[in-house]
Structure formats: structure tokens, C-alpha cells
Write an enzyme that holds these catalytic residues in place. Structure first.
Site, mmCIF file in Angstrom:
data_model
loop_
_atom_site.group_PDB
_atom_site.id
_atom_site.type_symbol
_atom_site.label_atom_id
_atom_site.label_comp_id
_atom_site.label_asym_id
_atom_site.label_seq_id
_atom_site.Cartn_x
_atom_site.Cartn_y
_atom_site.Cartn_z
ATOM 1 N N CYS A 2 31.209 31.358 41.505
ATOM 2 C CA CYS A 2 30.317 31.462 41.100
ATOM 3 C C CYS A 2 29.747 32.382 41.367
ATOM 4 O O CYS A 2 29.645 33.276 42.459
ATOM 5 C CB CYS A 2 28.947 29.541 41.188
ATOM 6 S SG CYS A 2 30.195 28.502 40.542
ATOM 7 N N ARG A 27 34.307 38.273 39.935
ATOM 8 C CA ARG A 27 34.893 36.882 40.857
ATOM 9 C C ARG A 27 35.506 35.001 40.089
ATOM 10 O O ARG A 27 35.546 34.073 40.973
ATOM 11 C CB ARG A 27 33.319 36.182 40.955
ATOM 12 C CG ARG A 27 33.022 37.235 41.858
ATOM 13 C CD ARG A 27 31.006 37.367 42.086
ATOM 14 N NE ARG A 27 31.085 36.062 42.773
ATOM 15 C CZ ARG A 27 30.864 36.358 44.519
ATOM 16 N NH1 ARG A 27 30.582 37.109 44.684
ATOM 17 N NH2 ARG A 27 30.614 35.181 45.100
ATOM 18 N N TRP A 72 32.347 28.289 37.957
ATOM 19 C CA TRP A 72 33.070 27.822 38.277
ATOM 20 C C TRP A 72 33.537 26.289 38.746
ATOM 21 O O TRP A 72 33.133 25.974 39.548
ATOM 22 C CB TRP A 72 33.861 29.510 39.404
ATOM 23 C CG TRP A 72 35.557 28.572 38.939
ATOM 24 C CD1 TRP A 72 36.399 29.108 38.658
ATOM 25 C CD2 TRP A 72 36.045 28.309 40.905
ATOM 26 N NE1 TRP A 72 37.555 29.194 39.418
ATOM 27 C CE2 TRP A 72 37.286 28.242 40.526
ATOM 28 C CE3 TRP A 72 36.316 27.308 41.493
ATOM 29 C CZ2 TRP A 72 38.250 26.974 41.507
ATOM 30 C CZ3 TRP A 72 36.236 26.681 41.868
ATOM 31 C CH2 TRP A 72 37.995 27.287 42.017
ATOM 32 N N ASN A 96 25.460 27.926 43.839
ATOM 33 C CA ASN A 96 26.262 28.694 44.250
ATOM 34 C C ASN A 96 26.723 27.750 45.697
ATOM 35 O O ASN A 96 25.540 27.628 46.379
ATOM 36 C CB ASN A 96 27.205 30.168 44.900
ATOM 37 C CG ASN A 96 26.928 30.889 43.411
ATOM 38 O OD1 ASN A 96 26.655 30.473 42.542
ATOM 39 N ND2 ASN A 96 26.368 32.342 43.672
ATOM 40 N N GLY A 97 27.697 26.771 45.261
ATOM 41 C CA GLY A 97 28.285 26.086 46.436
ATOM 42 C C GLY A 97 28.824 24.503 46.134
ATOM 43 O O GLY A 97 28.878 24.228 44.912
ATOM 44 N N GLU A 484 54.430 36.618 48.614
ATOM 45 C CA GLU A 484 53.356 37.206 48.704
ATOM 46 C C GLU A 484 53.970 38.448 47.136
ATOM 47 O O GLU A 484 52.537 38.175 46.123
ATOM 48 C CB GLU A 484 53.586 38.627 49.038
ATOM 49 C CG GLU A 484 51.415 39.516 48.381
ATOM 50 C CD GLU A 484 50.892 39.194 48.164
ATOM 51 O OE1 GLU A 484 50.536 37.631 48.404
ATOM 52 O OE2 GLU A 484 50.322 39.674 47.796
ATOM 53 N N LYS A 488 52.577 36.816 43.425
ATOM 54 C CA LYS A 488 51.353 37.396 42.458
ATOM 55 C C LYS A 488 51.877 36.970 41.283
ATOM 56 O O LYS A 488 51.395 36.789 40.562
ATOM 57 C CB LYS A 488 51.840 38.767 42.424
ATOM 58 C CG LYS A 488 51.423 39.702 44.052
ATOM 59 C CD LYS A 488 50.174 39.958 43.695
ATOM 60 C CE LYS A 488 49.210 38.711 43.678
ATOM 61 N NZ LYS A 488 48.512 38.735 45.228
ATOM 62 N N GLU A 491 50.019 33.605 39.912
ATOM 63 C CA GLU A 491 48.809 33.408 39.664
ATOM 64 C C GLU A 491 48.471 34.054 38.603
ATOM 65 O O GLU A 491 47.701 34.021 37.901
ATOM 66 C CB GLU A 491 47.581 34.006 40.890
ATOM 67 C CG GLU A 491 47.938 35.126 41.383
ATOM 68 C CD GLU A 491 47.265 35.790 43.096
ATOM 69 O OE1 GLU A 491 46.484 34.964 43.004
ATOM 70 O OE2 GLU A 491 47.734 36.613 42.946
ATOM 71 N N HIS A 507 70.633 26.196 52.053
ATOM 72 C CA HIS A 507 70.075 24.332 52.518
ATOM 73 C C HIS A 507 69.671 23.556 51.355
ATOM 74 O O HIS A 507 68.374 22.743 51.517
ATOM 75 C CB HIS A 507 69.359 24.877 53.927
ATOM 76 C CG HIS A 507 69.886 25.719 54.838
ATOM 77 N ND1 HIS A 507 70.714 24.641 55.626
ATOM 78 C CD2 HIS A 507 69.900 26.586 55.016
ATOM 79 C CE1 HIS A 507 71.717 25.819 56.392
ATOM 80 N NE2 HIS A 507 70.878 26.425 56.825
ATOM 81 N N LYS A 606 37.818 35.386 42.516
ATOM 82 C CA LYS A 606 38.181 35.830 43.167
ATOM 83 C C LYS A 606 37.819 35.186 44.686
ATOM 84 O O LYS A 606 38.548 35.823 45.676
ATOM 85 C CB LYS A 606 37.350 36.783 42.569
ATOM 86 C CG LYS A 606 37.416 38.517 43.858
ATOM 87 C CD LYS A 606 39.232 38.822 43.814
ATOM 88 C CE LYS A 606 39.067 39.544 44.418
ATOM 89 N NZ LYS A 606 40.871 40.274 45.352
HETATM 90 C C1 F6R Z 1 45.672 35.667 45.906
HETATM 91 C C2 F6R Z 1 44.311 36.608 46.380
HETATM 92 C C3 F6R Z 1 43.350 35.115 47.145
HETATM 93 C C4 F6R Z 1 43.171 35.113 48.375
HETATM 94 C C5 F6R Z 1 42.703 34.441 49.464
HETATM 95 C C6 F6R Z 1 42.110 34.908 50.561
HETATM 96 O O1 F6R Z 1 46.167 36.680 44.601
HETATM 97 O O2 F6R Z 1 43.706 36.874 46.074
HETATM 98 O O3 F6R Z 1 45.240 33.938 47.357
HETATM 99 O O4 F6R Z 1 44.430 36.489 49.347
HETATM 100 O O5 F6R Z 1 41.650 33.211 48.264
HETATM 101 O O6 F6R Z 1 40.967 35.652 50.350
HETATM 102 P P1 F6R Z 1 39.938 36.095 51.010
HETATM 103 O O7 F6R Z 1 40.541 37.494 51.802
HETATM 104 O O8 F6R Z 1 39.098 36.650 50.469
HETATM 105 O O9 F6R Z 1 39.654 35.654 51.771
#
Ligand code: F6R
Length: 611
Positions: A2, A27, A72, A96-97, A484, A488, A491, A507, A606
Site C-alpha cells: 500500500c 509498490r 494492496w 498501511n500495515g 534468481e 524472475k 514472477e 535425483h 514492491k
Molecule cells: C523479486 C523481488 C522480491 C524481493 C523481496 C525482498 O524480484 O523483488 O523477491 O527481493 O521481496 O525485498 P527487499 O530486497 O526489499 O527486502
């Protein structure tokens, strides 16, 4: 997550609120709303969908005091009735929260006759403040008293049409900052979840601490603690440029951020590149003493940030000889673990506000682990403030939900940490040190060369669009890079992807391999290449289609069912930083072909400021 924007000004604030929400769109959100103090009372507009819709629905609204929000969903589905602001009588609230005791509050307030019209935890805050106003008519004091009843995490902004011209904001656990009047430029005071929302009106930011509450009017800002004691908070002049949060010539923020990596790495490594030796002081004044006594490292992080930690583990153990573990923050915080006061806790986070990482850090500290280092992209964030040592990655604002430049700059920071630890432990000769510094200095150029593979990757991306699953393989320090790559792809393109250490294939996961399961493999020219090649043969023998990212000199050839792309150069220990780039580009282009919302993938946010 949010986003909040709030404003008290002598001019119309509706355009400021809307523009602020647009800046917070990255976000992640599912609905948006705003409320202003109009001539006849609170005027509220809410909509499910984009801020652009809210903008057209609020066209014509004018006011000098207001609050706005992108939601959100946590409690209650995304819908107009659950969208913020929530109203109770004369007041409106955005939040927020998560309020953990909202059910108790809801029962109490319902018994007092308040009628709930949403499924949110936030609405209980609105009614609680309204109920408090009955005995304490001053809005600032009423919000202060009401906040004392809230259990959980919150950042809130409140307006009351019977007390026009002021906004009350408070924070506990969720990010909130103030933007204060800039002489000659803005005529008002503002609050938001992050600075990017307020750069349109001011660069003067005040970061609220947990337990702070503030009253904003067009000409004044008053801050106290929740117990009423006054506090002073310093003004920081934000270095963020408005251009840094503009899309420019790019189609998406993710694309822009992938291509910004050479610059982000150059900025992050500036502190190293200019010198002939690496000093612990890079991590803070106390680093030399604190790190000299460290006997092991525990890295805490989530998502992409945890992948940089898993990669660094290979460096820290191989080059610095320091035992290193990596734990997903949400697991560590609830696990009974054995504390080691000589262990260095490294919290890695792009945002510095991730609730699980912050809680894991606090958990470690509560266990007596006082040696703490933050590797973070946001200097004023909670995680940085709560650690003794810090390394600020200078990636610039990362707007795309899928993390890219934050990841590679975290890796650069972790490599610097490895060199410092190696040096302190007598494991780095002056010659090696000079050679690594040189490699770090040239890293941005090497990354730039890898970016030139984009056109070939675009062609590959076409072949993925109709796939439902993909496997990513890597060995050694490229296994976390494969993780990673898989994250990517899933997501932003919604293709189910898994990463495996290539040796693990036989395995179990080999059973999945057929012509419909593309297998992406990272094949650098290192001592595990021959082993990896055998693993790839196993895939080929099962009719699997291989996509291999090799080095110039990796002895591997393309053939039937094997598509090969060579990176321009092998970069030794730092090669994982190069090898992740084609994986970022691949997921970006697959998402483009599939037509997904690249910068705001469904269900994701985000900055994950709730548990
Ligand atoms: C994936 C992504 C998330 C963040 C995770 C941690 O692309 O962005 O997996 O890496 O939510 O976020 P931070 O780094 O802000 O603690």
C-alpha cells in the site's frame, strides 16, 4: 505494498495527491482512493484498478487538505468497499500495515453502535478515532490516544472535516516520511510512504521514527511521540532526482533498470574503484574492530535479496575462509536457533523495509547477536538504521517490482565484504587485492557487453511464450543465479519455473523433462563445466530442449536441441554478476511476448512491509 500520500496546503492538493499515487504505483496495488475536506464535509473517491481511473473520477474536485491511498489487499478482497480511505462520521483514514487486534476492536466498536461497511482492519482505526473524539475533541490528541490501542504495524493519515486544514499522520512499523515546505517552491506540508511521491513538491524530507505522530498544516509541522513528548526530527535533503523515477525512453521500468546496471554498479563501487586497497571502513567507522572478531556470518534476506546472499556464501567461504549460512528471514525469525555473539548478521534488502527481514534482524539482536551489517539500497530505511554497520548500494530507485539492479549491486557489495573479510583473516595477498579491485573497476564495462546480447535473447523469448514450465540449472555459485533466473521468469511471465543444482537432476526432476519443458542452463567455463556437460547430456537424451548461457571459451557446442549463447568474457569470481543479466533479459522478453504487466505483476508488491 500500500502507498500513502497526504497533503495540507494553501493550494489545491488534488493534483499532488494523484501524482503522488502515480509515483507509488510501482509498490503494487489493486485499488486506489482519496478523500479531501470539501465545503460540505469529507469528499471521497475510490476505484478498483489504476490510479488513472481515480484521476478521471476526481477531476473537478478541489481542496487544500486531503489523503490518498493505493491498496494492496490483505484483509478483504480488492473492491471499492474495501478501498481506502475509510470514513467514520467526520473523519477519513488511510492505512498501511496490518492491525493485529482489529477483531477485538471491531467487536468493541460494533457494540458501541459503529457500523462497519468493509472487511478491512483499517475501518476499525477510523471508528476508534471517531469514538475517541467524543472524549478528546482535538484530532491530534485523539489520534495519539487511539494509536496507543493499536497492536501491529501501521502508517496512517487522518483528516477531520470539523477540523479543516490539518492532517495527522503516525507510524509504527510501516514506512512514512514527511515532505516539508521548500521556500519559494511549495506552500504546504506533505506525508508519503516514500520520497518518490513527494519529489514533485519538495526535496526536504523528515523520516518519522516508529512511535512518532505528526500534525501537518499548510504552514507548520508538529511532531511528538505517542506519549505526547515533543521530538525534533532532522530534515534530509533528498538526493533522488525526479528524473531517476521517470521512465524516459524505455517501455518499462524493469527494462530501464536492467540497462542501468553498468551505472548502478559504477556508483556502488565508486568507493572502491578510486583506491588501491580495500579498507573495512567502507562498512562504517566501527567496522575494523567489529569485523576482526567475527567467526562466522549469517545472512538474512527474502526473495531476490536472499539469492545474492546464497551466491556470496560461495565467495565468503572460498576466498575469506569464513563459515557462512544464509536463511530466509521469515523462517529464521520463528525458528529456535543457537545464538553466536561472534557471528556477523548481514541483513540484505533493497527497500530496507521488508517486514520479515526487519523482524529477523530484531530477532537476532534479541538473541544477543549484536554484530550487524545492512546491505541496502535505501539509506534512511529501518534496516539500515537498526544495524551497526552498513553498505548502501547506490542502484538508484528501483521501481519495477522484479528486482534487477538491486540484485547485481548487492552482489558487488557482498564481494567487497568478502575481500574485507579475506584481508582481515590474512587470506588476501596485496597482488590479489589489486587484481580484484581492477576487476571491480571494470565490471560496469563487462556488464555493458553482456547487455548487447539482448537481440539474440529476444529470439529465444518467442519460444517460451507457449510453455507452462521451465527448469533452470546451475552448479556452484551459479546455482543461486539459476534460482534468481527462475524467480524472475515466474514472477513476471507467470511461467512455473524451478531451479536445481545440475547434479541434482537425476535425483528426481529429470522425470519432468520432455520436449515441452525448456531447460535453461548456466555453463561458465569453470572447473565444473565437464560435470555440467554430462548433466546436459542427460537432458538431451530425454528429448529436452536446452538453452545454454556459456562463456566465450566454454567447450560446448550447439546441436540438435541445444541453443547456445556465449557471454562476451569470463569474469572469474565475479562472473555470476554477468550471468544473471541474460536471465533478467530473457524473463523480461518472455513477459513482453506474453503481454503481462511487467512492472506490476499480478498479486505482487514492491516493498513487502507486512508479514
Ligand atoms: C523479486 C523481488 C522480491 C524481493 C523481496 C525482498 O524480484 O523483488 O523477491 O527481493 O521481496 O525485498 P527487499 O530486497 O526489499 O527486502
Amino acid at each position: 505494498m500500500c502507498g500513502i500520500v497526504a497533503a495540507a496546503s494553501s493550494n489545491n492538493i488534488v493534483p499532488v495527491l494523484v501524482e503522488g499515487l502515480k509515483r507509488l504505483e510501482y509498490r503494487g496495488y489493486d485499488s486506489a482512493g482519496l478523500a479531501v475536506i470539501g465545503s460540505a464535509g469529507i469528499e471521497r473517491v475510490r476505484s478498483v484498478g489504476r490510479v488513472a481511473e481515480l484521476e478521471s473520477e476526481s477531476a473537478g474536485t478541489q481542496a487544500i487538505t486531503g489523503i490518498a491511498h493505493t491498496r494492496w489487499a490483505t484483509h478483504g478482497i480488492p473492491s471499492e468497499r474495501n478501498a481506502h480511505p475509510h470514513v467514520s462520521g467526520s473523519i477519513a483514514v488511510v492505512h498501511n500495515g496490518i492491525i493485529e487486534n482489529y477483531e477485538t476492536l471491531r467487536r468493541e466498536l460494533t457494540a458501541q453502535g459503529y457500523v462497519f461497511t468493509s472487511d478491512t482492519d483499517t475501518e476499525s482505526i477510523a471508528h476508534l478515532i471517531q469514538a475517541t473524539l467524543k472524549t478528546e475533541p482535538d484530532l491530534f490528541k485523539a489520534v495519539r490516544i487511539a494509536c496507543q490501542r493499536l497492536v501491529g504495524a501501521y502508517a496512517i493519515a487522518v483528516i477531520d472535516h470539523t477540523q479543516p486544514g490539518k492532517v495527522i499522520v503516525a507510524r509504527e512499523g510501516s514506512p512514512l516520511l514527511l515532505g516539508v515546505s521548500e521556500p519559494g517552491k511549495s506552500t504546504g506540508n506533505y506525508a508519503a510512504s516514500d520520497a518518490s511521491a513527494l519529489l514533485q513538491v519538495t526535496r526536504n524530507m523528515v523520516y518519522l521514527e516508529n512511535g512518532d505522530i505528526a500534525e501537518l498544516t499548510a504552514s507548520k509541522v508538529k511532531i511528538t511521540r505517542l506519549d505526547g513528548s515533543p521530538v525534533e526530527r532532522a530534515i534530509h535533503v533528498s538526493e533522488l532526482s525526479a528524473a531517476a523515477v521517470e521512465l524516459g525512453n524505455y517501455q518499462h521500468y524493469m527494462q530501464k533498470e536492467i540497462f542501468e546496471q553498468p551505472e548502478a554498479l559504477a556508483n556502488t563501487l565508486e568507493i572502491v574503484g578510486g583506491s588501491k586497497s580495500i579498507q573495512p571502513g567502507i562498512f562504517g567507522a566501527e567496522a575494523a574492530n567489529l569485523l576482526a572478531d567475527v567467526d562466522s556470518i549469517l545472512i538474512l534476506a527474502c526473495g531476490t535479496s536472499s539469492h545474492s546472499g546464497y551466491t556470496a556464501r560461495y565467495w565468503l567461504e572460498a576466498l575469506a575462509g569464513v563459515p557462512c549460512n544464509v536463511e530466509i528471514a521469515s523462517e529464521y525469525r520463528y525458528r529456535t536457533s543457537v545464538a553466536n555473539p561472534r557471528q556477523l548478521i548481514v541483513a540484505i534488502s533493497q527497500s530496507g523495509e521488508t517486514a520479515d527481514t526487519l523482524a529477523a534482524l530484531r530477532h537476532a539482536k534479541a538473541l544477543g547477536q549484536s554484530k550487524t551489517l545492512a546491505i541496502c539500497n535505501v539509506p534512511e530505511s529501518a534496516i539500515v538504521r537498526e544495524c551497526t554497520l552498513r553498505f548502501i548500494t547506490r542502484a538508484g530507485p528501483e521501481i519495477g517490482v522484479a528486482s534487477t539492479k538491486a540484485f547485481t549491486t548487492q552482489l558487488a557489495a557482498l564481494f567487497v565484504l568478502t575481500l574485507v573479510m579475506a584481508k582481515l583473516r590474512g587470506k588476501l595477498s596485496a597482488e590479489q587485492e589489486a587484481s580484484y579491485i581492477n576487476e571491480l573497476r571494470h565490471l560496469p564495462v563487462a556488464v555493458n557487453k553482456v547487455l548487447s546480447l539482448e537481440n539474440e535473447i529476444k529470439t529465444w523469448a518467442q519460444r517460451f511464450a507457449d510453455k507452462h514450465h521451465a527448469l533452470f540449472l546451475g552448479r556452484g555459485m551459479y546455482y543461486p543465479i539459476a534460482m534468481e533466473g527462475a524467480l524472475k521468469l515466474k514472477e513476471i511471465s507467470y511461467i512455473h519455473a524451478e531451479a536445481y543444482p545440475a547434479g541434482e537432476l537425476k535425483h528426481g526432476p529429470l522425470a519432468l523433462v520432455d520436449a515441452d519443458m525448456p531447460v535453461i542452463s548456466i555453463a561458465p567455463n569453470d572447473r565444473l563445466l565437464d560435470k555440467l556437460k554430462s548433466n546436459l547430456k542427460e537432458v538431451q537424451a530425454r528429448g529436452g530442449e536446452l538453452y545454454v548461457f556459456a562463456d566465450q571459451d566454454s567447450e560446448i557446442a550447439d546441436s540438435e536441441g541445444v541453443h547456445l549463447l556465449r557471454l562476451p568474457e569470463h569474469y572469474g569470481q565475479l562472473s555470476p554478476i554477468l550471468h544473471v543479466i541474460p536471465l533478467q533479459l530473457l524473463s523480461y522478453h518472455v513477459a513482453l511476448v506474453k503481454g503481462t504487466d511487467v512492472d506490476k505483476p499480478r498479486n505482487l508488491a514492491k516493498s513487502v512491509t507486512v508479514e
